[in-house]
Design a protein around this motif. Structure first.
Motif, PDB file in Angstrom:
ATOM      1  N   ASN A  51       0.838  -1.195   0.000  1.00 26.53           N
ATOM      2  CA  ASN A  51       0.000   0.000   0.000  1.00 26.53           C
ATOM      3  C   ASN A  51       0.877   1.250   0.000  1.00 26.53           C
ATOM      4  OD1 ASN A  51      -2.499  -1.489   0.224  1.00 26.53           O
ATOM      5  ND2 ASN A  51      -1.999  -1.812   2.388  1.00 26.53           N
ATOM      6  N   SER A  52       0.254   2.367  -0.325  1.00 32.63           N
ATOM      7  CA  SER A  52       0.966   3.656  -0.348  1.00 32.63           C
ATOM      8  C   SER A  52       2.271   3.542  -1.123  1.00 32.63           C
ATOM      9  CB  SER A  52       1.242   4.131   1.086  1.00 32.63           C
ATOM     10  OG  SER A  52       0.034   4.264   1.808  1.00 32.63           O
ATOM     11  N   LEU A  53       2.193   2.950  -2.289  1.00 25.42           N
ATOM     12  CA  LEU A  53       3.398   2.711  -3.078  1.00 25.42           C
ATOM     13  C   LEU A  53       4.052   4.001  -3.511  1.00 25.42           C
ATOM     14  CD1 LEU A  53       2.113  -0.367  -5.042  1.00 25.42           C
ATOM     15  CD2 LEU A  53       4.254  -0.298  -3.772  1.00 25.42           C
ATOM     16  N   LYS A  54       5.371   3.960  -3.573  1.00 26.54           N
ATOM     17  CA  LYS A  54       6.190   5.109  -3.959  1.00 26.54           C
ATOM     18  C   LYS A  54       7.002   4.751  -5.196  1.00 26.54           C
ATOM     19  CE  LYS A  54       6.858   6.229   0.947  1.00 26.54           C
ATOM     20  NZ  LYS A  54       7.868   6.450   2.019  1.00 26.54           N
ATOM     21  N   PRO A  55       7.414   5.755  -5.959  1.00 29.71           N
ATOM     22  CA  PRO A  55       8.257   5.460  -7.121  1.00 29.71           C
ATOM     23  C   PRO A  55       9.512   4.664  -6.759  1.00 29.71           C
ATOM     24  CG  PRO A  55       7.435   7.690  -7.278  1.00 29.71           C
ATOM     25  CD  PRO A  55       7.020   7.173  -5.925  1.00 29.71           C
ATOM     26  N   GLU A  56      10.048   4.889  -5.581  1.00 28.42           N
ATOM     27  CA  GLU A  56      11.249   4.157  -5.181  1.00 28.42           C
ATOM     28  C   GLU A  56      10.988   2.690  -4.861  1.00 28.42           C
ATOM     29  OE1 GLU A  56      10.111   7.072  -3.920  1.00 28.42           O
ATOM     30  OE2 GLU A  56      10.493   7.191  -1.757  1.00 28.42           O
ATOM     31  N   ASP A  57       9.743   2.282  -4.857  1.00 33.62           N
ATOM     32  CA  ASP A  57       9.418   0.855  -4.713  1.00 33.62           C
ATOM     33  C   ASP A  57       9.521   0.117  -6.050  1.00 33.62           C
ATOM     34  OD1 ASP A  57       6.817   1.854  -2.468  1.00 33.62           O
ATOM     35  OD2 ASP A  57       8.736   0.945  -1.929  1.00 33.62           O
ATOM     36  N   THR A  58       9.744   0.841  -7.119  1.00 32.70           N
ATOM     37  CA  THR A  58       9.871   0.221  -8.437  1.00 32.70           C
ATOM     38  C   THR A  58      11.063  -0.728  -8.462  1.00 32.70           C
ATOM     39  OG1 THR A  58       8.858   2.082  -9.591  1.00 32.70           O
ATOM     40  CG2 THR A  58      10.324   0.659 -10.876  1.00 32.70           C
ATOM     41  N   ALA A  59      10.798  -1.973  -8.836  1.00 31.46           N
ATOM     42  CA  ALA A  59      11.842  -3.012  -8.852  1.00 31.46           C
ATOM     43  C   ALA A  59      11.237  -4.304  -9.377  1.00 31.46           C
ATOM     44  CB  ALA A  59      12.392  -3.239  -7.445  1.00 31.46           C
ATOM     45  N   VAL A  60      12.100  -5.269  -9.596  1.00 30.87           N
ATOM     46  CA  VAL A  60      11.645  -6.642  -9.806  1.00 30.87           C
ATOM     47  C   VAL A  60      11.579  -7.297  -8.430  1.00 30.87           C
ATOM     48  CG1 VAL A  60      12.111  -8.868 -10.870  1.00 30.87           C
ATOM     49  CG2 VAL A  60      12.689  -6.754 -12.090  1.00 30.87           C
ATOM     50  N   ASN A  80      17.922 -22.354  -0.355  1.00 32.66           N
ATOM     51  CA  ASN A  80      17.107 -21.226  -0.788  1.00 32.66           C
ATOM     52  C   ASN A  80      16.719 -21.367  -2.253  1.00 32.66           C
ATOM     53  OD1 ASN A  80      16.634 -18.973   1.226  1.00 32.66           O
ATOM     54  ND2 ASN A  80      18.803 -19.409   1.555  1.00 32.66           N
ATOM     55  N   TYR A  81      15.475 -21.073  -2.529  1.00 34.19           N
ATOM     56  CA  TYR A  81      14.951 -21.132  -3.900  1.00 34.19           C
ATOM     57  C   TYR A  81      14.329 -19.787  -4.245  1.00 34.19           C
ATOM     58  CZ  TYR A  81      15.589 -26.142  -3.377  1.00 34.19           C
ATOM     59  OH  TYR A  81      16.137 -27.378  -3.175  1.00 34.19           O
ATOM     60  N   TRP A  82      14.369 -19.469  -5.550  1.00 36.97           N
ATOM     61  CA  TRP A  82      13.890 -18.169  -6.009  1.00 36.97           C
ATOM     62  C   TRP A  82      12.837 -18.327  -7.102  1.00 36.97           C
ATOM     63  CZ3 TRP A  82      15.487 -13.853  -3.539  1.00 36.97           C
ATOM     64  CH2 TRP A  82      16.628 -13.950  -2.753  1.00 36.97           C
ATOM     65  N   GLY A  83      11.892 -17.404  -7.114  1.00 36.96           N
ATOM     66  CA  GLY A  83      10.964 -17.316  -8.222  1.00 36.96           C
ATOM     67  C   GLY A  83      11.607 -16.585  -9.384  1.00 36.96           C
ATOM     68  N   GLN A  84      10.839 -16.453 -10.463  1.00 36.71           N
ATOM     69  CA  GLN A  84      11.372 -15.836 -11.670  1.00 36.71           C
ATOM     70  C   GLN A  84      11.350 -14.314 -11.600  1.00 36.71           C
ATOM     71  OE1 GLN A  84       8.352 -17.026 -11.355  1.00 36.71           O
ATOM     72  NE2 GLN A  84       6.935 -15.592 -12.360  1.00 36.71           N
ATOM     73  N   GLY A  85      10.625 -13.774 -10.657  1.00 37.06           N
ATOM     74  CA  GLY A  85      10.547 -12.330 -10.491  1.00 37.06           C
ATOM     75  C   GLY A  85       9.324 -11.742 -11.169  1.00 37.06           C
ATOM     76  N   THR A  86       8.789 -10.697 -10.576  1.00 40.45           N
ATOM     77  CA  THR A  86       7.653  -9.987 -11.165  1.00 40.45           C
ATOM     78  C   THR A  86       7.920  -8.483 -11.047  1.00 40.45           C
ATOM     79  OG1 THR A  86       5.238  -9.744 -11.145  1.00 40.45           O
ATOM     80  CG2 THR A  86       6.301 -10.029  -8.995  1.00 40.45           C
ATOM     81  N   GLN A  87       7.680  -7.780 -12.138  1.00 46.69           N
ATOM     82  CA  GLN A  87       8.000  -6.356 -12.184  1.00 46.69           C
ATOM     83  C   GLN A  87       6.911  -5.542 -11.499  1.00 46.69           C
ATOM     84  OE1 GLN A  87      10.787  -4.658 -13.664  1.00 46.69           O
ATOM     85  NE2 GLN A  87       9.881  -2.903 -12.605  1.00 46.69           N
ATOM     86  N   VAL A  88       7.347  -4.635 -10.637  1.00 47.97           N
ATOM     87  CA  VAL A  88       6.456  -3.645 -10.030  1.00 47.97           C
ATOM     88  C   VAL A  88       6.971  -2.274 -10.424  1.00 47.97           C
ATOM     89  CG1 VAL A  88       5.664  -2.616  -7.873  1.00 47.97           C
ATOM     90  CG2 VAL A  88       5.772  -5.110  -8.103  1.00 47.97           C
ATOM     91  N   THR A  89       6.130  -1.494 -11.065  1.00 41.69           N
ATOM     92  CA  THR A  89       6.502  -0.152 -11.494  1.00 41.69           C
ATOM     93  C   THR A  89       5.523   0.841 -10.908  1.00 41.69           C
ATOM     94  OG1 THR A  89       7.407  -1.009 -13.567  1.00 41.69           O
ATOM     95  CG2 THR A  89       6.952   1.345 -13.465  1.00 41.69           C
ATOM     96  N   VAL A  90       6.061   1.832 -10.197  1.00 39.13           N
ATOM     97  CA  VAL A  90       5.231   2.859  -9.570  1.00 39.13           C
ATOM     98  C   VAL A  90       5.529   4.193 -10.248  1.00 39.13           C
ATOM     99  CG1 VAL A  90       4.547   3.963  -7.425  1.00 39.13           C
ATOM    100  CG2 VAL A  90       5.356   1.586  -7.405  1.00 39.13           C
ATOM    101  N   SER A  91       4.531   4.764 -10.880  1.00 37.18           N
ATOM    102  CA  SER A  91       4.720   6.044 -11.577  1.00 37.18           C
ATOM    103  C   SER A  91       4.388   7.208 -10.653  1.00 37.18           C
ATOM    104  CB  SER A  91       3.833   6.087 -12.818  1.00 37.18           C
ATOM    105  OG  SER A  91       2.465   6.035 -12.449  1.00 37.18           O
ATOM    106  N   SER A  92       5.107   8.296 -10.878  1.00 39.46           N
ATOM    107  CA  SER A  92       4.901   9.480 -10.012  1.00 39.46           C
ATOM    108  C   SER A  92       3.820  10.393 -10.565  1.00 39.46           C
ATOM    109  CB  SER A  92       6.211  10.242  -9.884  1.00 39.46           C
ATOM    110  OG  SER A  92       6.697  10.603 -11.152  1.00 39.46           O
TER     111      SER A  92
END
Length: 115
Positions: free
Chosen positions: A83-92, A103-115
């Motif tokens: 919640n209350s996402l910020k542009p700096e939260d943008t990442a995979v 340890n195991y990893w997923g393939q990643g999902t992109q999150v992009t927060v526009s200002s």
């Protein structure tokens, strides 16, 4: 083999919300801690939040009060409510699971927060 399948990323405006899901399957006997990490371009991968199977949650300082991690042990699934996402939260965002000390990893999902 352990498979982690993530879903829920996308594009959202600043102040908005997203919910990520990650389902673990395969040889997951002994599944313990599940968590979320993220990696922005040019940065190292960093912990966002984690939840042990029977313990307390842990959050990065940058997301405390805005993100909530939870898990459904019956479904072997971990969630990240953002919640209350910020542009700096943008990442995979990557799901992580510890199974019998590996340890195991997923393939990643992109999150992009526009200002």
């Amino acid at each position: 083999q352990v498979q982690l399948v993530e879903s829920g990323g996308g594009l959202v405006q600043a102040g908005g919300s997203l919910r990520l899901s990650c389902a673990a399957s395969g040889n997951i006997f002994g599944l313990n801690t599940m968590g979320w990490y993220r990696q922005a371009p040019g940065n190292q991968r960093e912990l966002v939040a984690m939840v042990p199977r029977g313990g307390s949650t842990k959050y990065a300082d940058s997301v405390k009060g805005r993100f909530t991690i939870s898990r459904d042990n019956a479904k072997n699934t971990v969630y990240l409510e953002m919640n209350s996402l910020k542009p700096e939260d943008t990442a995979v965002y990557y799901c992580n699971a510890e199974v019998r000390y590996l340890n195991y990893w997923g393939q990643g999902t992109q999150v992009t927060v526009s200002s």
